[in-house]
Structures are given as C-alpha cells and as structure tokens.
Design an enzyme around this catalytic site. Structure first.
Site, mmCIF file in Angstrom:
data_model
loop_
_atom_site.group_PDB
_atom_site.id
_atom_site.type_symbol
_atom_site.label_atom_id
_atom_site.label_comp_id
_atom_site.label_asym_id
_atom_site.label_seq_id
_atom_site.Cartn_x
_atom_site.Cartn_y
_atom_site.Cartn_z
ATOM 1 N N PRO A 89 44.577 96.526 -17.279
ATOM 2 C CA PRO A 89 43.334 96.961 -16.909
ATOM 3 C C PRO A 89 43.151 98.481 -17.218
ATOM 4 C CG PRO A 89 44.339 95.956 -15.041
ATOM 5 C CD PRO A 89 45.552 96.051 -16.115
ATOM 6 N N GLU A 116 51.373 93.515 -9.566
ATOM 7 C CA GLU A 116 50.569 94.853 -9.851
ATOM 8 C C GLU A 116 50.653 95.504 -11.154
ATOM 9 O OE1 GLU A 116 48.145 95.709 -7.421
ATOM 10 O OE2 GLU A 116 48.512 93.827 -6.804
ATOM 11 N N ARG A 154 40.993 84.141 -35.649
ATOM 12 C CA ARG A 154 39.796 83.682 -36.388
ATOM 13 C C ARG A 154 39.242 84.448 -37.607
ATOM 14 N NH1 ARG A 154 35.431 85.233 -35.174
ATOM 15 N NH2 ARG A 154 34.050 83.459 -35.593
ATOM 16 N N ASP A 169 29.514 87.020 -38.772
ATOM 17 C CA ASP A 169 29.373 87.098 -37.318
ATOM 18 C C ASP A 169 28.643 88.397 -36.854
ATOM 19 O OD1 ASP A 169 31.292 84.943 -36.963
ATOM 20 O OD2 ASP A 169 33.164 86.175 -36.207
HETATM 21 C C1 9D3 Z 1 44.003 93.701 -7.283
HETATM 22 C C2 9D3 Z 1 45.166 94.291 -7.935
HETATM 23 N N1 9D3 Z 1 44.605 95.549 -8.504
HETATM 24 C C3 9D3 Z 1 44.936 96.759 -7.457
HETATM 25 C C4 9D3 Z 1 43.968 97.454 -7.113
HETATM 26 C C5 9D3 Z 1 45.261 96.057 -9.805
HETATM 27 C C6 9D3 Z 1 45.482 95.474 -10.833
HETATM 28 C C7 9D3 Z 1 46.522 94.601 -11.223
HETATM 29 C C8 9D3 Z 1 46.845 93.617 -11.939
HETATM 30 C C9 9D3 Z 1 44.459 94.448 -11.411
HETATM 31 C C10 9D3 Z 1 44.778 93.422 -12.357
HETATM 32 C C11 9D3 Z 1 45.730 93.004 -12.681
HETATM 33 C C12 9D3 Z 1 46.013 91.896 -13.794
HETATM 34 N N2 9D3 Z 1 45.194 92.259 -14.846
HETATM 35 C C13 9D3 Z 1 45.813 92.255 -16.023
HETATM 36 O O1 9D3 Z 1 46.681 92.125 -16.093
HETATM 37 C C14 9D3 Z 1 44.927 92.512 -17.182
HETATM 38 C C15 9D3 Z 1 43.509 92.729 -17.187
HETATM 39 C C16 9D3 Z 1 42.217 92.493 -16.332
HETATM 40 O O2 9D3 Z 1 42.664 92.385 -14.931
HETATM 41 N N3 9D3 Z 1 41.031 92.674 -16.522
HETATM 42 C C17 9D3 Z 1 40.580 93.039 -17.841
HETATM 43 N N4 9D3 Z 1 41.581 93.049 -18.745
HETATM 44 C C18 9D3 Z 1 42.989 92.870 -18.468
HETATM 45 S S1 9D3 Z 1 44.233 93.179 -19.625
HETATM 46 C C19 9D3 Z 1 45.270 92.788 -18.411
#
Ligand code: 9D3
Length: 254
Positions: A89, A116, A154, A169
């Site tokens: 994220p 996390e 793709r 596309d």
């Molecule tokens: C609720 C957990 N959060 C704490 C405030 C942090 C968090 C940790 C791990 C939020 C999401 C995740 C897991 N997400 C991913 O591994 C992830 C992800 C995503 O959640 N949204 C968009 N792209 C991606 S790429 C990897």
C-alpha cells in the site's frame, strides 16, 4: 518472460494459472510462473514467518529471516537482473504504463506480503521497487500481484497475434472505451446505433472515437491532459465540446 511470486498462500494463484489469458500464455511458453513459499524457509517446527511488532500495536509483521532466504532463492531461479517488486500500500500506483514497462522485461520477482507487512530492513536491502494497485485496503499482496500479472500477461506477444487488440486498448490510448453492441439489432426496445450498421468503416471509427472522448471528458476529466490532447488530435466538434465542458466546470467552481 519468467515470473516468480513469493507468497505464503501459493494456492491462491491457481485462480489465474489455469484459464484465460495467463493460462494460455503459460501453456504457449510465453510466460512461466514459479511460486516460492516463505514457510519453506522458516527454521522452527511450526514454520513461523510472523512476529510481534517492536513498539507494540495490533497485528503481526513478516520476520526477516525466512523472507531474505526466500528472496535469495527466487533470485537464484530468476534471470540475472530480475527486479524484486514488493506489492505494498506504500508503493507507487500501478497503471497501464507500468504494465507495459514490466511486459518489456524478461524476468520479475513479485513479493506478496500478509499481516501488517514485511520487516522494513528486508525492504531496504532486498526490494527494488514498491507498487500499489490503488487506495483501498486489501488483506494481502496476492490479489494485487495477480492483478499486475494479468495486466502484464495480456501485453506479451503470443502466437495468435493479439498485439493489435492490446494496442487498441482504451488505456493504451489514454481514453476510456467506446460502447459495444452485439446481436440482436433491437433488444428490449433499444436499437443499436445506426452508424454501426452502416458498413462505413471511417464513420464507425469516428463515432467510436467521439464516444470515447465524451465519456472520458464526462467520467474521468482528470485523464484529459494536455499530453492526451496532443496525441489524439481533436476534431473541431471535439474542441467545441472541450471548451464548453471546461467553461461549465469553471462556472461550477465560481
Ligand atoms: C489494516 C492494516 N493497515 C494498518 C493501518 C495497513 C495495511 C497492511 C497490509 C493495509 C493493507 C495491507 C495489505 N495490503 C497489501 O498487501 C497490498 C495492497 C492494498 O492493500 N491495497 C492496494 N494495493 C496493495 S499492494 C499490496
């Protein structure tokens, strides 16, 4: 292209390997996908890969030792120079441009986290890039990795020559897609637009581009950048529409 995916849930990836574009690319040897499970590199009897966060707080963190071992194992199987890409994220936003760049590489290691996330020291020393698929919270990196793999696969040249449709596309052009219709000619009292039945290929191409442009302007105005405007060379009608639309939105602001 060879893809290596690091995940404690390798079973999730059967969703993309068995059917569709990716399944076909794998079958045609255009793509290979190898899974690497961090649990196989844990050294206790429970194959532990998570630990409690220093500093306290909720959730668990993926511990460094099995992660570094599995990354090194993936690197040893991948081609030289393969990047380690952490789905996170905190990463930059993945888009079609990024998909094209990855599709032009011959080897890639995707790292899908759980809990996390991964111990920061692993990211600092063993990860080359971090990518997110959007601003929403998922429960792990597996679905984002699969999204990325689909977008990349793709675009790979295949023996059926689907390159042309990939070039057409909507996002490749930077615009949304035009509407599509199939038989019957009238459905629930609604007729297919006449121009599509005309057989006039130039008129059809023009209509489709106009539809795509209007939709993009109305639904995703932020995509209508100077760069796009230079690329698509607007007709006089489209220029009028754009001027009208921009006047209307600037009026709204006042
Ligand atoms: C609720 C957990 N959060 C704490 C405030 C942090 C968090 C940790 C791990 C939020 C999401 C995740 C897991 N997400 C991913 O591994 C992830 C992800 C995503 O959640 N949204 C968009 N792209 C991606 S790429 C990897």
């Amino acid at each position: 292209m060879d893809l290596h995916v690091i995940s404690i849930f390798p079973g999730m990836f059967s969703a993309i390997t068995d059917e569709g574009v990716i399944g076909r690319a794998i079958k045609q040897n255009v793509l290979s996908l190898t899974l690497h499970n961090p649990r196989a590199y844990a050294d206790d009897k429970h194959n532990t890969v998570d630990g409690r966060p220093y500093g306290g707080g909720p959730g668990m963190v993926m511990t460094p030792e099995p992660m570094v071992k599995v990354i090194k194992a993936a690197r040893s199987h991948a081609k030289p120079g393969a990047k380690v890409v952490y789905m996170s994220p905190q990463g930059k936003r993945f888009d079609h441009q990024t998909a094209k760049q990855f599709a032009a590489t011959d080897s890639l290691i995707l790292l899908a986290g759980r809990y996390e996330g991964i111990d920061e020291r692993v990211i600092e020393h063993h990860v080359d890039e971090e990518w997110s698929i959007g601003d929403f919270v998922l429960s792990g990196g597996e679905l984002p990795a699969m999204v990325m793999i689909d977008a990349i696969a793709r675009l790979l040249p295949d023996s059926l020559g689907n390159r042309e449709s990939a070039e057409q596309d909507s996002f490749a052009q930077g615009m949304l897609d035009c509407p599509h219709y199939a038989r019957p000619e009238t459905f629930a009292g609604q007729k297919v637009p006449d121009v599509l039945l005309s057989g006039d290929h130039q008129a059809i191409a023009q209509w489709r581009e106009q539809q795509a442009f209007v939709r993009t302007l109305e639904r995703r105005p932020e995509l209508v950048t100077e760069e796009l405007l230079e690329k698509i060379k607007l007709t006089d009608d489209q220029l009028d529409l754009l001027a009208e639309y921009r006047k209307a939105t600037s009026d709204n602001l006042n």
